[in-house]
Scaffold this motif. Sequence first.
Motif, PDB file in Angstrom:
ATOM      1  N   LEU A  53     -17.856 111.103  43.174  1.00 55.26           N
ATOM      2  CA  LEU A  53     -19.173 111.721  43.136  1.00 55.26           C
ATOM      3  C   LEU A  53     -19.338 112.489  44.432  1.00 55.26           C
ATOM      4  O   LEU A  53     -19.315 111.902  45.513  1.00 55.26           O
ATOM      5  N   MET A  54     -19.475 113.802  44.309  1.00 53.56           N
ATOM      6  CA  MET A  54     -19.775 114.602  45.493  1.00 53.56           C
ATOM      7  C   MET A  54     -21.288 114.773  45.572  1.00 53.56           C
ATOM      8  O   MET A  54     -21.928 115.181  44.606  1.00 53.56           O
ATOM      9  N   ILE A 102     -17.539 105.313  50.364  1.00 55.84           N
ATOM     10  CA  ILE A 102     -17.109 106.592  50.929  1.00 55.84           C
ATOM     11  C   ILE A 102     -15.621 106.818  50.691  1.00 55.84           C
ATOM     12  O   ILE A 102     -14.782 105.971  51.012  1.00 55.84           O
ATOM     13  N   GLY A 103     -15.335 107.972  50.101  1.00 56.86           N
ATOM     14  CA  GLY A 103     -13.941 108.361  49.898  1.00 56.86           C
ATOM     15  C   GLY A 103     -13.520 109.388  50.929  1.00 56.86           C
ATOM     16  O   GLY A 103     -12.490 109.253  51.579  1.00 56.86           O
ATOM     17  N   VAL A 154     -16.219 103.983  42.133  1.00 55.70           N
ATOM     18  CA  VAL A 154     -16.260 105.430  42.301  1.00 55.70           C
ATOM     19  C   VAL A 154     -16.392 105.728  43.789  1.00 55.70           C
ATOM     20  O   VAL A 154     -17.107 105.028  44.508  1.00 55.70           O
ATOM     21  N   LYS A 155     -15.694 106.764  44.246  1.00 57.26           N
ATOM     22  CA  LYS A 155     -15.744 107.131  45.655  1.00 57.26           C
ATOM     23  C   LYS A 155     -16.655 108.338  45.871  1.00 57.26           C
ATOM     24  O   LYS A 155     -16.649 109.286  45.092  1.00 57.26           O
ATOM     25  N   ALA A 163     -29.797 104.550  47.552  1.00 53.74           N
ATOM     26  CA  ALA A 163     -30.272 103.737  46.435  1.00 53.74           C
ATOM     27  C   ALA A 163     -29.245 103.633  45.316  1.00 53.74           C
ATOM     28  O   ALA A 163     -29.317 102.726  44.482  1.00 53.74           O
ATOM     29  N   LEU A 164     -28.273 104.544  45.305  1.00 56.17           N
ATOM     30  CA  LEU A 164     -27.275 104.580  44.233  1.00 56.17           C
ATOM     31  C   LEU A 164     -25.942 103.965  44.648  1.00 56.17           C
ATOM     32  O   LEU A 164     -25.070 103.755  43.798  1.00 56.17           O
ATOM     33  N   LEU A 165     -25.782 103.677  45.922  1.00 58.12           N
ATOM     34  CA  LEU A 165     -24.460 103.305  46.426  1.00 58.12           C
ATOM     35  C   LEU A 165     -23.922 102.009  45.831  1.00 58.12           C
ATOM     36  O   LEU A 165     -22.715 101.890  45.583  1.00 58.12           O
TER      37      LEU A 165
END
Length: 304
Positions: A168-169, A256-257, A191-192, A181-183
């Motif tokens: 997700l960018m 975090i990716g 998902v990174k 709030a979505l992390l």
Amino acid sequence: MQKNILKSGIEISEIGLGCMSLGTNYAQAEPIIERAIEHDITYFDTADIYDRGINEEIVGKALKKYQNRDDIVIGTKVGNHLADDGSTFWDPSKKYIKTAVKSSLQRLGLNHLDLYQLHGGTIDDPLDETISAFDELKKEGVIRAYGISSIRPNVIDYYLEHSEIETLMSQLNLIDNRPEALLNAIHAKNVKVLARGPVFKGLLTANSNHVLDNKFKDGIFEYSNQELGETIASVKEVESNLTGLTFKYLTSKDPIGSIIVGASSIEQLDENINNYEASKEISFEKLKAACGRVKNLEYTQHLK
């Protein structure tokens, strides 16, 4: 350089080069890409819409010599349909995605893509059709992984629940902390996050005062210009290196990716890398104190 692993096994560098700022002059862009590789940056982010495809051509040409290296990862994006007259319109249809990928591959000089991302989207899109296009491309071996670039919670939620996105960018930094709030949900799906805008248009740099006056005259989100200035000044009391601090903030988040940094010069890239390295020396106590001096923002639109 720290490497983070996607669900498909693809490894991406914790700092990625956002190639949009490279410009259209290959002679100027190529040394920046070379310096990125010298810094052990292995993830390069582009999009078919950047400079009407020229950016993909530059990235592909500059990285061609490294195609035998398994660690070089290229990500591009799709969805903004470029018409013959130069205008664009949003097109998340399966037909367009499966046609556009061929053009991106040609411009990049590749026979398959590492990461293909939807470049936006709304909840009114034909979501299942769009997802099936990416699933089919992956099954066909045209792409290795796919993701989305979005700041809309309802869109992000749908893809987390109904697709096999791996990235997700989204804009995320010390000031624009809305995605917090979505992390948890993002991390639960393995998902990174590809964090764009880490220095927030230059606000989180040594040039913050100039940027505040020129780019944030009317404030932003829940901040007036004055409140934003006061907040930045307060954060500086904790840690004067704002860029290092926002990098510390980002790398402290489990999903975090890669932190996507743009660079229009070698010097700018070097500065980002230096601040990334400096962030490792900033304590979590300082980070916690700094986070206590910014507002906890929440999304107010596109919630359902």
